[in-house]
Design an enzyme around this catalytic site. Sequence first.
Site, PDB file in Angstrom:
ATOM      1  N   ASP A 143      -2.195   9.405 -10.242  1.00  0.00           N
ATOM      2  CA  ASP A 143      -2.233   8.362 -11.267  1.00  0.00           C
ATOM      3  C   ASP A 143      -0.831   8.026 -11.754  1.00  0.00           C
ATOM      4  OD1 ASP A 143      -4.956   8.320 -11.071  1.00  0.00           O
ATOM      5  OD2 ASP A 143      -5.341   9.437 -12.919  1.00  0.00           O
TER       6      ASP A 143
ATOM      7  N   ASP B   5       0.857  -1.180   0.000  1.00  0.00           N
ATOM      8  CA  ASP B   5       0.000   0.000   0.000  1.00  0.00           C
ATOM      9  C   ASP B   5       0.897   1.234   0.000  1.00  0.00           C
ATOM     10  OD1 ASP B   5      -3.043   0.871   0.710  1.00  0.00           O
ATOM     11  OD2 ASP B   5      -1.609   2.223   1.661  1.00  0.00           O
TER      12      ASP B   5
ATOM     13  N   GLU C 112      -4.850   2.564  -3.786  1.00  0.00           N
ATOM     14  CA  GLU C 112      -3.380   2.517  -3.813  1.00  0.00           C
ATOM     15  C   GLU C 112      -2.839   1.182  -3.330  1.00  0.00           C
ATOM     16  OE1 GLU C 112      -4.544   4.590   0.115  1.00  0.00           O
ATOM     17  OE2 GLU C 112      -5.323   4.319  -1.909  1.00  0.00           O
TER      18      GLU C 112
ATOM     19  N   ASN D 194      -2.516  13.073  -3.668  1.00  0.00           N
ATOM     20  CA  ASN D 194      -3.626  13.589  -4.471  1.00  0.00           C
ATOM     21  C   ASN D 194      -4.028  14.988  -4.033  1.00  0.00           C
ATOM     22  OD1 ASN D 194      -4.015  11.369  -6.219  1.00  0.00           O
ATOM     23  ND2 ASN D 194      -5.232  10.287  -4.695  1.00  0.00           N
TER      24      ASN D 194
ATOM     25  N   HIS E 211      -4.913  14.632  -8.797  1.00  0.00           N
ATOM     26  CA  HIS E 211      -5.126  13.216  -9.105  1.00  0.00           C
ATOM     27  C   HIS E 211      -4.298  12.732 -10.299  1.00  0.00           C
ATOM     28  CE1 HIS E 211      -8.310  12.310  -6.210  1.00  0.00           C
ATOM     29  NE2 HIS E 211      -8.702  13.564  -6.390  1.00  0.00           N
TER      30      HIS E 211
END
Length: 292
Positions: free
Chosen positions: A168, A151, A194, A159, A164
């Site tokens: 990404d 994770d 994530e 973010n 975002h």
Amino acid sequence: MLAQAFAGCFVATHVPIISIAAYVASGATISAQAILVIILLATVAGTAFAFVVMRHLLQPVGELARGLKSYRIEGRIPRLAKQRNDDVGQLTDEVRALINTLEEKLNRLKRQAFSDTLTGLGNRRWLAEVVGSEIARSRREQKALSVIVLDIDHFKSINDAFGHDAGDEVLVAIAEVAKRVLRPYDLIARLGGEEFCAFLPGTNLKEAAQIAERLRSTIAELRLEALKGRRITASFGVHEANLVREQFKDMLRIADEYLYQAKGDGRNRVQTIEIRPAVIQTAPTSASSPEV
């Protein structure tokens, strides 16, 4: 096909007339009994001829029907050979083209349903499908099977701080690291958000922990321009499956528990049942390069 059917029916219906005409033309003595027998035999012959003609014309249609039924029930693509250049042949071509189009669309939908469009990895549904066969093989061959769950640390803050699109970019970079570090036969998927998961066939706990550590260190070395110097780290939970009593969901749950232990112990570390890692020393970060 229509012309062939018409010709066959025309000949079949005229067999009795042709037979009577031939009988009369032969000069034999005409008798009602003989004419009756000729008509009966000629009718039978004409009917048989019509049956043969129509069977010949319709046989490919029956094969098409059986092939479509097999495709509908068993999902097996039929071998539809074009036998004639008439209407039935055109029908065969159209059915074959239709099946090919359906298969392309089904495969595309299957890829969409079983893959993560952003990273190109499989998703949770895909992983659940393919892991079953790996678990069965590991049980049969009595080989180890390990799970790694990772994770990204403080992903929400990425973010929030950079948008975002930057988030990404981080996810794609993590996926690329996993593809490089993991072996060709390892299974890697993005579970959502994530979180990523890898199943490692033929790998015991110690080996899996070493692979997780390589992933951790490689991720920590990533530098993305979009993050303006901010580091990326990830936490890992590693579990060697108990193939006697554990199923896919059990393996994933236990690895997840170790992941949360790693999070609770300070992040940017690998946690397993046997390995309690020391705190990883990191260089102090400046205000412009906070720890992720």
